[in-house]
Design an enzyme around this catalytic site. Structure first.
Site, PDB file in Angstrom:
ATOM      1  N   GLY A  34       0.833  -1.208   0.000  1.00 12.82           N
ATOM      2  CA  GLY A  34       0.000   0.000   0.000  1.00 12.82           C
ATOM      3  C   GLY A  34       0.859   1.246   0.000  1.00 12.82           C
ATOM      4  O   GLY A  34       1.925   1.264   0.611  1.00 12.82           O
ATOM      5  N   ASP A 128       5.338  -5.130   6.174  1.00 12.56           N
ATOM      6  CA  ASP A 128       6.040  -6.348   6.609  1.00 12.56           C
ATOM      7  C   ASP A 128       6.050  -7.422   5.526  1.00 12.56           C
ATOM      8  O   ASP A 128       7.032  -8.153   5.391  1.00 12.56           O
ATOM      9  CB  ASP A 128       5.449  -6.885   7.924  1.00 12.56           C
ATOM     10  N   ASP A 175      -0.658   2.654   8.816  1.00 14.60           N
ATOM     11  CA  ASP A 175      -1.245   2.044  10.024  1.00 14.60           C
ATOM     12  C   ASP A 175      -0.307   2.032  11.232  1.00 14.60           C
ATOM     13  O   ASP A 175      -0.743   1.744  12.337  1.00 14.60           O
ATOM     14  CB  ASP A 175      -1.661   0.592   9.744  1.00 14.60           C
ATOM     15  N   ARG A 219      -6.802  -2.417   9.706  1.00 11.99           N
ATOM     16  CA  ARG A 219      -7.439  -3.737   9.688  1.00 11.99           C
ATOM     17  C   ARG A 219      -6.895  -4.627  10.802  1.00 11.99           C
ATOM     18  O   ARG A 219      -7.617  -5.404  11.403  1.00 11.99           O
ATOM     19  CB  ARG A 219      -7.209  -4.396   8.320  1.00 11.99           C
ATOM     20  N   MET A 532      10.506  31.960  12.662  1.00 16.32           N
ATOM     21  CA  MET A 532      10.676  32.349  14.070  1.00 16.32           C
ATOM     22  C   MET A 532      11.648  31.379  14.748  1.00 16.32           C
ATOM     23  O   MET A 532      12.232  30.535  14.105  1.00 16.32           O
ATOM     24  CB  MET A 532       9.317  32.350  14.773  1.00 16.32           C
ATOM     25  N   ARG A 614      11.707  36.484  -4.210  1.00 13.49           N
ATOM     26  CA  ARG A 614      10.567  36.908  -3.405  1.00 13.49           C
ATOM     27  C   ARG A 614      10.923  36.616  -1.951  1.00 13.49           C
ATOM     28  O   ARG A 614      11.615  35.654  -1.658  1.00 13.49           O
ATOM     29  CB  ARG A 614       9.303  36.122  -3.776  1.00 13.49           C
ATOM     30  N   HIS A 620       3.926  35.507  13.197  1.00 13.08           N
ATOM     31  CA  HIS A 620       3.159  34.783  14.215  1.00 13.08           C
ATOM     32  C   HIS A 620       2.161  33.779  13.662  1.00 13.08           C
ATOM     33  O   HIS A 620       1.516  33.069  14.429  1.00 13.08           O
ATOM     34  CB  HIS A 620       2.455  35.784  15.142  1.00 13.08           C
ATOM     35  N   GLN A 622       3.017  31.210  12.473  1.00 13.79           N
ATOM     36  CA  GLN A 622       3.615  29.925  12.855  1.00 13.79           C
ATOM     37  C   GLN A 622       3.097  29.437  14.199  1.00 13.79           C
ATOM     38  O   GLN A 622       3.154  28.255  14.507  1.00 13.79           O
ATOM     39  CB  GLN A 622       5.148  30.050  12.915  1.00 13.79           C
TER      40      GLN A 622
END
Length: 739
Positions: A34, A128, A175, A219, A532, A614, A620, A622
């Site tokens: 998955g 696993d 999971d 599951r 900060m 830029r 603040h 944050q």
């Protein structure tokens, strides 16, 4: 700052253990099973670290299926192949279930395809089942090569040349169902998705006085359900490892009706998809809904989250975790010998460790076996101390015992918030109040920090008063940065007036864990972001690692105009490739002279004609917003542990007239390496730089070279002790720091 100070601060960056070389080696990386958010960050780290040390790195598309099919499924990767994938969910190299690889014939084909490209190092990111398959493949490797030679598919020389296969695993699973690691890649992001939904549901549920039954994935493992329940203060939770006792139907309905009687306008019930009763029969969300409607008549809705939990952008935690694991995996592969067993790179507290794959898989399977045999206490124990601790904390905070059943301690305990507001403070206060009440103490809330304490802004606070606090940002009690120095006499008088026996302080030096900025989709542009943190560069450094920054300027690592010039030149070269964007972070107090404006103007001028700039000062924002799942749970668990410590100290003093004047009666609780530790303030004084309000030694500084390596700068990286494998069943006496 004098030269000695600079050299002392730079010294920590010179302690590197060794230089690794991957020359002549080939690494294959695949994702299997998955998908999970953060897998791409792991793939990126493996590719870039592999190339950095001189190895060839190959993408193996579509997991084991691609390995069996070969051809265009196994492709050499370059530095730019993994650009702009950090923030992308899922896996760019695909994942597929593969029946062919389960047969020897399929594995024979896979071995032939790897040998053809000289790949003898395998990095597997999966669950696993995927890791077990890799270990079987590794054990059979020499036999498979001999068979290929006998069939005439490869030369005898190649059998000798590629005599053994090294395997390192990273666990990608939302999971968190793999024993041996505190967190698997994808779990934190899945928790973000769940909590976003819960927070949204809470507003609508309160409007209509509804009950919501929320089904989450899991599951065979209840981690997501359990931690979500802790993070939102759910009324009830159903887990596969810890089924409810016989008669749970009546108990749950009583609990729900009691909460409504306390003016609680909503009920949240969280169900893991694999929830069972003590007879191993499924408990479904629909079944629970029917019960609530029939028995209580409450307006009840079911929400099944499904695959939304796997989707979306990976959290900062998952990006950093996956990046660390990916780099560590490459190091482990390069240090491996023919005798080295297949290992899994794991997280223990804030440390990366290697564990034998076979042991981890065995313990994971033992949990399922215990559940199948209805040995549920064993199942919880085998999940690990962290899972057990989460479960015990949830039970303690969710279910209030009747007052006449709680033995009174005759002690008054107060809770106060100090310093800057930080997400998770309210969860910590809720936890402290409820654990304190369950320990028999009378709990008091102090409003507006030490200033309010001195003025007597103190009120008794009850169990129901802190309901719904976990998801609230900021500080409900109010917090100020005022230090108690000038008001000590007034505070002492208030402590006498209210007979306060113990004080829990939540706060301290500024803390914050919120940073997001993306420059994706913009060509030839460099973003300069100010974070900060005071003099502490944690946010800038870890934010840089999570966002794939090109540079992060921090106070702990001095820099000068030559470093800035080198960074500009690096970005200029980068713009000639297909990666035409840059990100630079600057800690707000990293330098008195090299301000954000100065760096912005320097980059703008020097990059003229190549890139534009830029800048953005996050400020603040944050500290604002709802707390993350990590902050909610860390605040909850650490505060519960602190109250238990206070209770122990108070019990020790009962009947002895003891006054708390020794160093070990004033402690700070926090994570130190792998464990939660109580450290006396007197001891911490020696380890703290009070002028700059930071520790003298910062654990995260050793991750700084990792950010530089992944941004293609030359840097030395401190690696684990060669071949040091720990054992999964090894347990220390300290409390684990895992969330």
């Amino acid at each position: 700052m004098d030269d000695d100070d600079v050299s002392a601060r730079k010294g920590s960056f010179r302690k590197f253990l060794e230089h690794l070389s991957g020359a002549g080696k080939a690494i294959g990386v695949l994702t299997s099973g998955g998908d999970a958010q953060g897998m791409n960050a792991a793939v990126r780290a493996v590719v870039r670290m592999g190339i950095y040390v001189g190895a060839k790195v190959y993408f193996i598309y579509e997991g084991y299926q691609g390995m069996v099919d070969g051809g265009s499924n196994i492709v050499e990767a370059n530095w730019e192949s993994v650009s702009s994938i950090l923030q992308v969910g899922g896996t760019i190299i695909g994942s597929a279930r593969c029946k062919a690889f389960r047969t020897r014939e399929g594995r024979l084909k896979a071995a032939g395809n790897l040998v053809q490209r000289g790949i003898t190092n395998l990095c597997v990111i999966g669950g696993d089942g995927s890791l077990t398959g890799a270990n079987i493949f590794r054990k059979e490797w020499s036999g498979l090569l001999k068979e290929l030679a006998e069939n005439g598919d490869i030369d005898r020389e190649e059998v000798q040349k590629h005599a053994y296969l090294n395997v390192v695993g990273m666990v990608g699973s939302i999971d968190n169902d793999f024993c041996g690691t505190d967190m698997t890649i994808g779990t934190d992001s899945a928790l973000h998705r769940i909590i976003e939904v819960v927070d949204a549901i809470m507003t609508t549920a309160q409007s209509h006085q509804r009950t919501f039954v929320l089904e989450v994935m899991g599951r065979h493992c209840g981690y997501l359900a359990l931690v979500s329940a802790l993070a939102c203060g759910a009324d009830w939770v159903f887990l596969p490892e810890s089924p409810p006792e016989e008669g749970w139907q009546e108990n749950m309905c009583v609990k729900l009706s009691e909460n409504r009687a306390r003016k609680k306008r909503l009920n949240i019930i969280i169900v893991a998809e694999g929830a069972i009763d003590t007879q191993n029969k499924p408990i479904t969300s629909e079944q629970i809904k029917e019960l609530v409607v029939t028995q209580l008549g409450y307006d009840t809705r079911v929400t099944i989250l499904g695959h939304v939990q796997r989707g979306g952008t990976p959290s900062a935690f998952d990006r950093i975790l996956a990046s660390r694991m990916g780099v560590e995996a490459v190091v482990a592969l390069l240090q491996a010998t023919p005798e080295t067993p297949a290992c899994v790179v794991s997280l223990s507290g804030n440390q990366a460790v290697r564990l034998p794959l076979v042991e981890c898989v065995q313990m994971t399977q033992d949990v399922q076996k215990a559940m199948d045999e209805r040995r549920f206490k064993d199942a919880v124990r085998l999940r690990g101390r962290s899972f057990e601790s989460n479960l015990n904390t949830y039970k303690r905070l969710a279910i209030k015992m009747p007052d006449d059943q709680i033995p009174k301690s005759n002690c008054n305990v107060a809770v106060i918030n100090v310093g800057a507001p930080a997400a998770g403070m309210n969860a910590a206060v809720r936890s402290a109040v409820r654990v304190g009440i369950s320990e028999g103490h009378k709990m008091f809330a102090i409003y507006d920090g030490f200033e309010g304490f001195a003025k007597g802004q103190i009120k008794e606070i009850g169990w129901a008063d802190v309901g719904g606090w976990t998801g609230q940002g900021g500080s409900i009690l109010g917090t100020k940065r005022t230090l108690p120095g000038k008001s000590l006499e007034a505070i002492a008088e208030q402590m006498r007036t209210h007979s306060i026996n113990a004080l829990l302080i939540i706060g301290g030096f500024e803390t914050c864990d919120r940073i997001k900025q993306s420059a994706s989709g913009t060509k030839r542009r460099v973003f300069i972001i100010e974070t900060m943190g005071g003099y502490c560069g944690y946010l800038a450094n870890m934010g840089g690692l999570a966002a794939g920054a090109d540079a992060a300027y921090i106070f702990e690592e001095p820099f000068d105009i030559r470093d800035l010039q080198a960074n500009v030149e690096h970005l200029t070269e980068k713009m000639k490739t297909t990666i035409q964007r840059g990100l630079v972070l600057r800690n707000e107090s990293c330098s008195e002279h090299y301000t954000t404006d100065f760096i912005y103007h320097l980059y703008s001028e020097e990059g003229k004609g190549v890139f534009d700039c830029r800048k953005n000062v996050l400020g603040h924002m944050q500290q604002g917003g709802a707390p993350s799942p990590f902050d909610r749970n860390f605040g909850t668990k650490i505060s519960a542990r602190a109250m238990q410590w206070i209770s122990t100290k108070l019990k020790e003093a009962q009947g002895k007239g003891k006054r708390f004047v020794t160093d070990d009666c004033i402690c700070v609780l926090g994570i130190s390496k792998r464990n939660l530790l109580f450290q006396p303030v007197a001891q911490l004084k020696k380890e703290t730089d009070f002028e700059h309000r930071i520790p003298k030694e910062q654990w995260w500084l050793k991750l700084r070279p990792l950010m530089k390596i992944l941004a293609k700068y030359k840097a030395s990286y401190e690696v684990s002790d060669p071949g040091q494998l720990e054992h999964v069943h090894h347990r220390g006496h300290e409390e684990p720091a895992a969330i």
